[in-house]
Motif scaffolding. Structure first.
Motif, mmCIF file in Angstrom:
data_model
loop_
_atom_site.group_PDB
_atom_site.id
_atom_site.type_symbol
_atom_site.label_atom_id
_atom_site.label_comp_id
_atom_site.label_asym_id
_atom_site.label_seq_id
_atom_site.Cartn_x
_atom_site.Cartn_y
_atom_site.Cartn_z
ATOM 1 N N HIS A 134 0.725 -1.130 0.065
ATOM 2 C CA HIS A 134 0.125 0.032 0.066
ATOM 3 C C HIS A 134 0.690 1.212 -0.028
ATOM 4 O O HIS A 134 0.357 2.191 -0.976
ATOM 5 C CB HIS A 134 -0.760 -0.021 1.174
ATOM 6 N N ASN A 135 1.907 1.336 0.804
ATOM 7 C CA ASN A 135 2.759 2.449 1.055
ATOM 8 C C ASN A 135 3.839 2.654 -0.223
ATOM 9 O O ASN A 135 3.744 3.782 -0.681
ATOM 10 C CB ASN A 135 3.525 2.456 2.142
ATOM 11 N N ALA A 136 4.181 1.548 -0.824
ATOM 12 C CA ALA A 136 4.948 1.594 -2.115
ATOM 13 C C ALA A 136 4.138 2.229 -3.160
ATOM 14 O O ALA A 136 4.584 3.115 -3.896
ATOM 15 C CB ALA A 136 5.661 0.300 -2.414
ATOM 16 N N ALA A 137 2.759 1.479 -3.317
ATOM 17 C CA ALA A 137 2.047 2.109 -4.354
ATOM 18 C C ALA A 137 1.510 3.419 -4.226
ATOM 19 O O ALA A 137 1.541 4.309 -5.054
ATOM 20 C CB ALA A 137 0.981 1.178 -4.474
ATOM 21 N N ALA A 138 1.153 3.899 -3.150
ATOM 22 C CA ALA A 138 0.585 5.269 -2.739
ATOM 23 C C ALA A 138 1.769 6.295 -2.961
ATOM 24 O O ALA A 138 1.633 7.420 -3.620
ATOM 25 C CB ALA A 138 0.096 5.335 -1.431
ATOM 26 N N LEU A 139 2.934 5.989 -2.588
ATOM 27 C CA LEU A 139 4.244 6.737 -2.654
ATOM 28 C C LEU A 139 4.470 6.946 -4.126
ATOM 29 O O LEU A 139 4.802 8.059 -4.648
ATOM 30 C CB LEU A 139 5.320 6.339 -1.969
ATOM 31 N N THR A 164 -7.794 12.255 -9.276
ATOM 32 C CA THR A 164 -9.307 11.806 -9.325
ATOM 33 C C THR A 164 -9.412 10.661 -9.707
ATOM 34 O O THR A 164 -10.199 9.728 -8.997
ATOM 35 C CB THR A 164 -9.976 12.931 -10.228
ATOM 36 N N THR A 165 -8.687 10.126 -10.746
ATOM 37 C CA THR A 165 -8.801 8.702 -11.202
ATOM 38 C C THR A 165 -8.468 7.846 -10.168
ATOM 39 O O THR A 165 -8.934 6.761 -10.014
ATOM 40 C CB THR A 165 -8.158 8.491 -12.642
ATOM 41 N N PHE A 166 -7.323 8.218 -9.532
ATOM 42 C CA PHE A 166 -6.667 7.078 -8.441
ATOM 43 C C PHE A 166 -7.636 7.066 -7.335
ATOM 44 O O PHE A 166 -7.614 6.143 -6.473
ATOM 45 C CB PHE A 166 -5.235 7.469 -8.353
ATOM 46 N N PHE A 167 -8.251 8.277 -6.887
ATOM 47 C CA PHE A 167 -8.967 8.307 -5.737
ATOM 48 C C PHE A 167 -10.355 7.562 -5.798
ATOM 49 O O PHE A 167 -10.785 7.190 -4.795
ATOM 50 C CB PHE A 167 -9.146 9.712 -5.428
ATOM 51 N N MET A 168 -10.825 7.592 -7.122
ATOM 52 C CA MET A 168 -12.189 6.987 -7.409
ATOM 53 C C MET A 168 -12.312 5.522 -6.750
ATOM 54 O O MET A 168 -13.753 5.437 -6.169
ATOM 55 C CB MET A 168 -12.747 6.854 -8.728
ATOM 56 N N LEU A 221 -6.748 -6.393 -4.159
ATOM 57 C CA LEU A 221 -7.970 -5.420 -4.242
ATOM 58 C C LEU A 221 -7.712 -4.423 -3.318
ATOM 59 O O LEU A 221 -8.295 -3.279 -3.348
ATOM 60 C CB LEU A 221 -9.000 -6.406 -3.472
ATOM 61 N N THR A 222 -7.146 -4.479 -2.074
ATOM 62 C CA THR A 222 -7.180 -3.246 -1.044
ATOM 63 C C THR A 222 -6.170 -2.302 -1.625
ATOM 64 O O THR A 222 -6.571 -0.836 -1.158
ATOM 65 C CB THR A 222 -6.803 -3.791 0.474
ATOM 66 N N THR A 223 -5.273 -2.547 -2.129
ATOM 67 C CA THR A 223 -4.244 -1.716 -2.835
ATOM 68 C C THR A 223 -4.986 -0.673 -3.784
ATOM 69 O O THR A 223 -4.849 0.418 -3.923
ATOM 70 C CB THR A 223 -3.065 -2.153 -3.375
ATOM 71 N N TRP A 224 -5.691 -1.385 -4.812
ATOM 72 C CA TRP A 224 -6.387 -0.499 -5.739
ATOM 73 C C TRP A 224 -7.558 0.156 -5.053
ATOM 74 O O TRP A 224 -7.699 1.145 -5.684
ATOM 75 C CB TRP A 224 -7.254 -1.812 -6.686
ATOM 76 N N GLN A 225 -8.115 -0.339 -4.115
ATOM 77 C CA GLN A 225 -8.876 0.573 -3.243
ATOM 78 C C GLN A 225 -8.545 1.865 -2.538
ATOM 79 O O GLN A 225 -9.151 2.791 -2.801
ATOM 80 C CB GLN A 225 -9.808 -0.348 -2.348
ATOM 81 N N SER A 226 -7.329 1.449 -1.704
ATOM 82 C CA SER A 226 -7.032 2.588 -0.892
ATOM 83 C C SER A 226 -5.496 3.340 -1.216
ATOM 84 O O SER A 226 -5.299 4.527 -0.838
ATOM 85 C CB SER A 226 -6.488 1.945 0.540
#
Length: 304
Positions: A92-97, A116-120, A174-179
């Protein structure tokens, strides 16, 4: 200053009263119920083997906690949740960063569209996402993409929800795609708060991009790391909807929150006392880990 002191308690008191009645009292009642034999609608007297005349007659001390630790499904769910949390926090942290670095280094009009696209995906509920990804894993992955007659045959990527090992990575995906988009916003705020002077000085000194990232970006992002680590760790331990929708706890994929929920249905008569003991253990573990993480990461924070 005086006006703040005058109105401080009138504004704060309603929130404190609400917190006391909605959080503190139910929490204390929950601790008490973890120390008695509770069948959901009545208390059970272990001596007379009948309904207890009063809740105190159903008192069994720490027996519910002992029973919780003796239960194999609880221990397995606990370890499975720990394994998922370790992987999820890293991914999660690697993807978000990475997303945050991407949107802060491109043109401003494109950055808004990307943000916007990433947050949806974060706006969708856990159950809805779980069923969507169940279809993806069961049909798209298993038959269309990675099946014998698919695009490319990769047996390891088929039936992702029917193996405890594969299901961890399915849940993480799944959760990485979501958060990740939500966490990206926090990292973007942190990146925007780093003074540009630091990067200009590093550029004049001829520092490489990797050295700038390790010596400037990472230390200055520690407040963001503290928040994102806390949210990902606590969120990973509390994961429930996605676990229910994606695997329903089958194939030894039951997470800790789902195990607590299922304890009542797994026992006959329903053992609410043991389920409550598991919930208290769950709270203590999550509180201990997140507080330790917050203490350690805050020690590394720097002032800009």
């Amino acid at each position: 200053m005086n006006i703040y002191k005058k109105w401080f308690w009138p504004f704060v008191m309603p929130a404190l009263i609400l917190f006391f009645f909605v959080i503190i009292i139910p929490f204390m009642v929950g601790i008490f119920d973890s120390l008695v034999i509770w069948r959901g609608s009545y208390y059970f007297d272990p001596v007379t083997r009948t309904r207890a005349a009063s809740p105190l007659d159903a008192f069994v001390g720490f027996q519910n906690y002992i029973n919780a630790f003796k239960e194999e499904r609880f221990r397995r769910a606990f370890i499975y949740t720990l394994q998922y949390t370790v992987i999820a926090v890293i991914v999660h942290n690697a993807a978000a960063l990475c997303l945050a670095l991407l949107v802060t280094n491109i043109a401003s009009h494109a950055a808004s569209a990307f943000r916007t696209t990433f947050f949806m995906p974060n706006m969708l509920g856990g159950l809805a996402l779980g069923f969507i990804w169940q279809f993806i894993f069961q049909i798209v992955f298993t038959d269309i993409l990675f099946g014998p007659g698919g695009l490319i045959h990769i047996e390891a990527l088929r039936y992702m929800t029917q193996s405890s090992v594969k299901a961890i990575f399915a849940l993480v995906l799944l959760t990485t795609w979501q958060s990740a988009g939500y966490m990206m916003i926090i990292y973007v705020a942190g990146l925007n708060n780093i003074p540009k002077d630091f990067y200009e000085a590093a550029s004049i000194d001829g520092a490489s991009s990797m050295r700038v990232f390790r010596k400037i970006t990472v230390p200055m992002l520690m407040p963001s790391f503290t928040i994102v680590f806390f949210m990902t760790i606590s969120g990973s331990f509390k994961l429930l909807d996605q676990n229910v929708a994606l695997t329903d706890g089958e194939f030894n994929t039951r997470m800790l929150a789902y195990q607590i929920l299922r304890t009542v249905r797994d026992s006959n008569p329903p053992d609410y006392g043991k389920a409550q003991a598991q919930a208290v253990i769950f709270f203590v573990v999550v509180a201990a880990i997140t507080l330790t993480q917050t203490y350690l990461t805050k020690k590394k924070e720097l002032e800009a």
